[in-house]
Scaffold this motif. Structure first.
Motif, PDB file in Angstrom:
ATOM      1  N   ILE A  45       0.846  -1.207   0.000  1.00 23.83           N
ATOM      2  CA  ILE A  45       0.000   0.000   0.000  1.00 23.83           C
ATOM      3  C   ILE A  45       0.876   1.251   0.000  1.00 23.83           C
ATOM      4  CG2 ILE A  45      -1.641   1.337   1.408  1.00 23.83           C
ATOM      5  CD1 ILE A  45      -2.789  -1.430   2.291  1.00 23.83           C
ATOM      6  N   ARG A  46       1.962   1.213   0.800  1.00 19.31           N
ATOM      7  CA  ARG A  46       2.818   2.401   0.881  1.00 19.31           C
ATOM      8  C   ARG A  46       3.510   2.661  -0.457  1.00 19.31           C
ATOM      9  NH1 ARG A  46       8.262   4.085   3.874  1.00 19.31           N
ATOM     10  NH2 ARG A  46       8.124   6.272   3.305  1.00 19.31           N
ATOM     11  N   ILE A  47       4.069   1.610  -1.054  1.00 19.37           N
ATOM     12  CA  ILE A  47       4.787   1.827  -2.317  1.00 19.37           C
ATOM     13  C   ILE A  47       3.809   2.275  -3.406  1.00 19.37           C
ATOM     14  CG2 ILE A  47       4.772  -0.625  -3.067  1.00 19.37           C
ATOM     15  CD1 ILE A  47       7.625   1.837  -3.675  1.00 19.37           C
ATOM     16  N   GLU A  48       2.608   1.690  -3.403  1.00 16.51           N
ATOM     17  CA  GLU A  48       1.619   2.106  -4.410  1.00 16.51           C
ATOM     18  C   GLU A  48       1.208   3.557  -4.195  1.00 16.51           C
ATOM     19  OE1 GLU A  48      -1.458  -0.848  -4.325  1.00 16.51           O
ATOM     20  OE2 GLU A  48      -0.314  -2.241  -5.584  1.00 16.51           O
ATOM     21  N   GLY A  49       1.113   3.945  -2.913  1.00 17.65           N
ATOM     22  CA  GLY A  49       0.775   5.335  -2.590  1.00 17.65           C
ATOM     23  C   GLY A  49       1.852   6.296  -3.071  1.00 17.65           C
ATOM     24  N   LEU A  50       3.124   5.916  -2.837  1.00 20.25           N
ATOM     25  CA  LEU A  50       4.244   6.766  -3.267  1.00 20.25           C
ATOM     26  C   LEU A  50       4.271   6.898  -4.791  1.00 20.25           C
ATOM     27  CD1 LEU A  50       7.086   5.460  -0.905  1.00 20.25           C
ATOM     28  CD2 LEU A  50       5.973   7.692  -0.789  1.00 20.25           C
ATOM     29  N   LEU A  51       4.019   5.779  -5.473  1.00 15.69           N
ATOM     30  CA  LEU A  51       4.034   5.814  -6.940  1.00 15.69           C
ATOM     31  C   LEU A  51       2.850   6.614  -7.481  1.00 15.69           C
ATOM     32  CD1 LEU A  51       5.143   2.148  -7.667  1.00 15.69           C
ATOM     33  CD2 LEU A  51       6.439   4.204  -8.208  1.00 15.69           C
ATOM     34  N   ALA A  52       1.711   6.496  -6.805  1.00 10.68           N
ATOM     35  CA  ALA A  52       0.518   7.221  -7.265  1.00 10.68           C
ATOM     36  C   ALA A  52       0.701   8.729  -7.092  1.00 10.68           C
ATOM     37  CB  ALA A  52      -0.706   6.744  -6.491  1.00 10.68           C
ATOM     38  N   ALA A  53       1.477   9.122  -6.066  1.00  8.89           N
ATOM     39  CA  ALA A  53       1.676  10.557  -5.805  1.00  8.89           C
ATOM     40  C   ALA A  53       2.617  11.190  -6.831  1.00  8.89           C
ATOM     41  CB  ALA A  53       2.248  10.739  -4.401  1.00  8.89           C
TER      42      ALA A  53
END
Length: 203
Positions: free
Chosen positions: A42-50
């Motif tokens: 979830i964290r890595i996906e959040g960072l990539l989405a940002a």
């Protein structure tokens, strides 16, 4: 697993830790991403989405920072090559790493588009791993990385050849056994027939 997160939190200033190396499409869709520290999906996906939202500010910087991380990136035709690092990371080293990866990517992925990356994702991940160990840059140049990867793929091919020859041997062995079982059956059947025809029932 805890070591990666500890290192993520308590990194001494100037020590470089790359959290992730990625290739994304121009609109920020991750195509291949390699994590180097323990991070939840979830964290890595959040960072990539940002990431795409941050670079649409019109600034031509090669990096952008948030409260928690730094994104160091380089456009590559229809893609972005992206390193996500912690903020205590040395930006000069990060840019150096990015440059090395930018030279490597076309070596393994001549077609710099989504399909090309998907086809070569395994080689790209191996290349990222050669350049970055546990999120720390290995002091390698392009030629050393290529040589290391060629050796790996050579070893892999050898390994596959050995495995294949073992499989072939096993198949041959199974065939031989099957043939000898058939022969035994045939011999037993013959013996049984000749035995019964002479009136000596094999009781």
């Amino acid at each position: 697993g805890a070591r990666g997160t500890e290192r993520d939190r308590g990194t001494p200033p100037g020590a470089m830790v790359v959290l992730s190396a990625c290739l994304t499409s121009k609109n920020g869709k991750p195509l291949v991403a390699r994590q180097f520290v323990e991070m939840s999906r979830i964290r890595i996906e959040g960072l990539l989405a940002a990431f795409p939202k941050l670079i649409n500010t019109g600034k031509q910087h090669t990096y952008v920072e948030t409260e928690s991380v730094r994104y160091v990136y380089q456009p590559m035709e229809s893609l972005y090559l992206l390193l996500i690092t912690n903020k205590s990371s040395n930006i000069m080293e990060d840019l150096e790493t990015l440059r090395l990866l930018a030279k490597l990517v076309p070596e393994f992925c001549p077609e710099l588009d989504e399909d090309g990356v998907r086809e070569q994702c395994f080689d790209l991940i191996l290349a990222f791993d050669e350049v970055l160990a546990m999120g720390h840059r290995e002091n390698l140049n392009l030629q050393q990385v290529k040589t290391a990867l060629e050796m790996e793929s050579h070893e892999e091919k050898l390994h596959q050849m050995i495995r294949q020859s073992k499989i072939n041997e096993a198949k041959e062995e199974a065939k031989r056994k099957a043939v000898s079982i058939d022969q035994n059956k045939a011999q037993r059947a013959k013996a049984g027939l000749s035995g019964s025809s002479s009136g000596m029932g094999g009781g």
